[in-house]
Design an enzyme around this catalytic site. Structure first.
Site, mmCIF file in Angstrom:
data_model
loop_
_atom_site.group_PDB
_atom_site.id
_atom_site.type_symbol
_atom_site.label_atom_id
_atom_site.label_comp_id
_atom_site.label_asym_id
_atom_site.label_seq_id
_atom_site.Cartn_x
_atom_site.Cartn_y
_atom_site.Cartn_z
ATOM 1 N N LYS A 177 0.705 -1.280 0.022
ATOM 2 C CA LYS A 177 -0.070 0.046 -0.060
ATOM 3 C C LYS A 177 0.934 1.252 0.158
ATOM 4 O O LYS A 177 2.106 1.147 0.563
ATOM 5 C CB LYS A 177 -0.819 -0.158 1.258
ATOM 6 C CG LYS A 177 -2.358 0.774 1.173
ATOM 7 C CD LYS A 177 -3.361 0.197 0.288
ATOM 8 C CE LYS A 177 -4.727 0.798 0.353
ATOM 9 N NZ LYS A 177 -5.801 -0.124 0.082
HETATM 10 P P1 NAD Z 1 -13.581 7.599 -2.356
HETATM 11 O O1 NAD Z 1 -12.454 8.568 -2.094
HETATM 12 O O2 NAD Z 1 -14.071 7.572 -3.628
HETATM 13 O O3 NAD Z 1 -14.689 7.840 -1.349
HETATM 14 C C1 NAD Z 1 -14.650 8.259 0.124
HETATM 15 C C2 NAD Z 1 -15.998 8.603 0.548
HETATM 16 O O4 NAD Z 1 -15.944 8.647 1.961
HETATM 17 C C3 NAD Z 1 -16.301 10.102 -0.179
HETATM 18 O O5 NAD Z 1 -17.861 9.857 -0.311
HETATM 19 C C4 NAD Z 1 -16.183 11.008 1.190
HETATM 20 O O6 NAD Z 1 -17.103 12.183 1.210
HETATM 21 C C5 NAD Z 1 -16.446 10.224 2.046
HETATM 22 N N1 NAD Z 1 -16.142 10.382 3.591
HETATM 23 C C6 NAD Z 1 -14.875 10.594 3.980
HETATM 24 N N2 NAD Z 1 -14.795 11.182 5.291
HETATM 25 C C7 NAD Z 1 -16.253 10.882 5.769
HETATM 26 C C8 NAD Z 1 -16.755 10.956 7.096
HETATM 27 N N3 NAD Z 1 -16.030 11.256 8.282
HETATM 28 N N4 NAD Z 1 -18.165 10.598 7.244
HETATM 29 C C9 NAD Z 1 -18.772 10.101 5.920
HETATM 30 N N5 NAD Z 1 -18.267 10.085 4.902
HETATM 31 C C10 NAD Z 1 -16.798 10.505 4.597
HETATM 32 O O7 NAD Z 1 -12.703 6.126 -1.267
HETATM 33 P P2 NAD Z 1 -13.041 4.913 -1.972
HETATM 34 O O8 NAD Z 1 -12.377 4.317 -2.828
HETATM 35 O O9 NAD Z 1 -14.663 4.625 -2.127
HETATM 36 O O10 NAD Z 1 -12.893 3.949 -0.615
HETATM 37 C C11 NAD Z 1 -13.608 4.080 0.627
HETATM 38 C C12 NAD Z 1 -12.890 2.998 1.639
HETATM 39 O O11 NAD Z 1 -12.863 1.740 0.976
HETATM 40 C C13 NAD Z 1 -11.484 3.207 2.017
HETATM 41 O O12 NAD Z 1 -11.360 2.525 3.265
HETATM 42 C C14 NAD Z 1 -10.702 2.438 0.941
HETATM 43 O O13 NAD Z 1 -9.338 1.869 1.416
HETATM 44 C C15 NAD Z 1 -11.483 0.964 1.012
HETATM 45 N N6 NAD Z 1 -11.491 0.415 -0.110
HETATM 46 C C16 NAD Z 1 -11.329 0.813 -1.346
HETATM 47 C C17 NAD Z 1 -11.396 -0.098 -2.481
HETATM 48 C C18 NAD Z 1 -11.766 0.558 -3.925
HETATM 49 O O14 NAD Z 1 -11.836 -0.278 -4.832
HETATM 50 N N7 NAD Z 1 -11.739 1.759 -4.108
HETATM 51 C C19 NAD Z 1 -11.027 -1.409 -2.324
HETATM 52 C C20 NAD Z 1 -11.105 -1.953 -1.120
HETATM 53 C C21 NAD Z 1 -11.354 -0.988 -0.049
#
Ligand code: NAD
Length: 420
Positions: free
Chosen positions: A102
């Site tokens: 990561k």
């Molecule tokens: P992203 O940047 O697309 O979205 C993040 C979202 O969280 C946004 O809507 C933001 O406004 C919201 N957010 C941030 N702080 C917040 C809070 N305090 N309260 C409510 N909402 C809040 O990110 P993503 O890719 O959707 O990733 C989200 C999570 O999923 C992370 O933990 C990431 O590590 C995990 N993840 C992502 C993937 C992927 O394929 N993108 C895969 C596995 C895990």
């Protein structure tokens, strides 16, 4: 407690169950390689930017290392290390042939222009290019990075090493990306939840759901669950939360967010605080934003029967114990959100073979991987009397240990429980 400490605590519980020695625990937890680079670029206004970039390569026992890149002000070495370790256990739970890594850049993309972000990203690639590659370490999108950023990385890396689509996944469809990658994490969350409900004699149409976070993972999860008949009662993002007890009209919410950027202000719903969403009375709560969403400070308020960790590390160890003692089922991150890395594996395979899969094939292979992983974890949990998280870690540690033993002579030092 930071992310790395909480990941290590969850690991320790599983290591206790397996009777791993202190030395083996250290060997399995210590990252293979930690890279920190200084990124100096020009701002649009003619000034200088100075950022730190990280890539932590945790384990390559089960294959080339794999994990996302996060552009966020909270990114540092501990953060990257905790997330890299989770990737090692996640790829093992999903049984895909990758290790874990990561990284990211300590920056706030919302304050940068596209041109500035491009310069910072390509400079980062120039600084880490020797330690990434299609058979070494393959980055992917994470918080605040997307297919466009992956396209830039592929382009910059290919300038040095020639045509290399397999150096990153999550690329645009026009640049060797895979059909289905964008929604893969949300789709995997749906399959995991469906398996969990099946074991309780329920299905998606029976449950009400609240989702924290409406980015890639949260919005795709909401859309797919709603399509299957689940009642999405509440969603939130950084702007706040919206709630409608009859169920939010998901296509309308998605249209609103596409036009306005945030969920707040959506007309056919009431506004509540993000904290109130977590405590809302629903059957299923899905944290899909950032780590540390549920801690000892707010865990007592959680009313859901099932919590699905779509985000990485959203529940602290103390809160996890509290939920377990109250009979709440937690589907852990290393199982629940493995759909993203699984389709990243499919994308990498397509790049290596230079052969594009149809969407039906991507989705049906993902379905198979996720349901098998759920059954493997829940079967072990039932057999050994463990919660799903500890069972997922036990399964992952065994798979990594067996790969380590097959590569070397450390097999003599592993307890029988880890090898069986
Ligand atoms: P992203 O940047 O697309 O979205 C993040 C979202 O969280 C946004 O809507 C933001 O406004 C919201 N957010 C941030 N702080 C917040 C809070 N305090 N309260 C409510 N909402 C809040 O990110 P993503 O890719 O959707 O990733 C989200 C999570 O999923 C992370 O933990 C990431 O590590 C995990 N993840 C992502 C993937 C992927 O394929 N993108 C895969 C596995 C895990």
């Amino acid at each position: 407690m930071n992310m790395l400490e909480s990941t290590n605590l969850f690991f320790a519980k599983a290591a206790d169950h397996l009777g791993l020695s202190e030395q083996l625990r250290n060997m399995m937890l210590t990252p293979h390689r930690v890279v920190r680079v200084e990124i100096i670029t020009e701002s649009d206004s003619g000034g200088l930017y100075h950022h730190l970039g990280y890539r932590v390569q945790h384990s390559q026992a089960r294959g080339p290392m794999k994990g996302g890149l996060r552009f966020h002000p909270s990114m540092d070495e501990d953060h990257a290390s905790g997330l890299a370790s989770l990737m090692t256990w996640k790829t093992a739970v999903a049984k895909i042939p990758f290790g874990g890594a990561k990284g990211g850049i300590n920056c706030d993309p919302s304050k940068l222009s596209i041109a500035e972000l491009h310069r910072i990203t390509t400079t980062f690639v120039q600084l880490i290019k020797e330690v990434i590659g299609p058979t070494i370490d393959i980055p992917a999108p994470d918080v605040n990075t997307n297919s466009q950023v992956m396209g830039w990385i592929m382009d910059e890396y290919s300038k040095y090493y020639g045509f290399s689509p397999g150096v990153v996944t999550g690329k645009p469809l026009d640049l060797f990306g895979s059909l289905g990658r964008d929604e893969a994490t949300g789709r995997g969350v749906m399959y995991a939840l469906e398996e969990c409900l099946k074991q309780r004699g329920q299905n998606l149409a029976d449950v009400s759901v609240a989702i924290q976070g409406f980015g890639n993972v949260g919005s795709n999860t909401a859309r797919l669950l709603a399509q299957q008949g689940a009642r999405i009662v509440a969603v939130s993002d950084i702007s706040g939360a919206i709630v409608n007890d009859k169920g939010l009209d998901m296509p309308a919410v998605l249209k609103w967010v596409a036009e306005h950027g945030v969920v707040s202000g959506f007309p056919d719903a009431d506004a509540i605080s993000g904290e109130a969403l977590l405590a809302y009375k629903v059957d299923v709560l899905i944290p899909a934003a950032m780590e540390g969403a549920i801690t000892e400070d707010n865990v007592e308020g959680i009313q859901a029967d099932i919590v699905v960790e779509a985000a990485n590390s959203p529940i602290s160890p103390q809160a996890n114990d509290n939920l377990f003692s109250r009979g709440v089922t937690v589907i852990p991150d290393i199982l629940a959100n493995a759909g993203g890395v699984t389709v990243s594996y499919f994308e990498w395979s397509q790049n290596i073979q230079q052969f594009q899969w149809q969407l039906e094939r991507v989705n049906s292979e993902l379905d198979r991987v996720m349901r098998l992983a759920y059954k493997d974890v829940s079967g072990l949990a039932a057999r050994d009397g463990l919660d799903l998280r500890t069972a997922a870690f036990v399964l992952a540690i065994k798979r990594v240990a067996r790969a380590m033993a097959s590569r070397s002579n450390i097999g003599h030092y592993l307890p029988q429980a880890a090898l069986s």
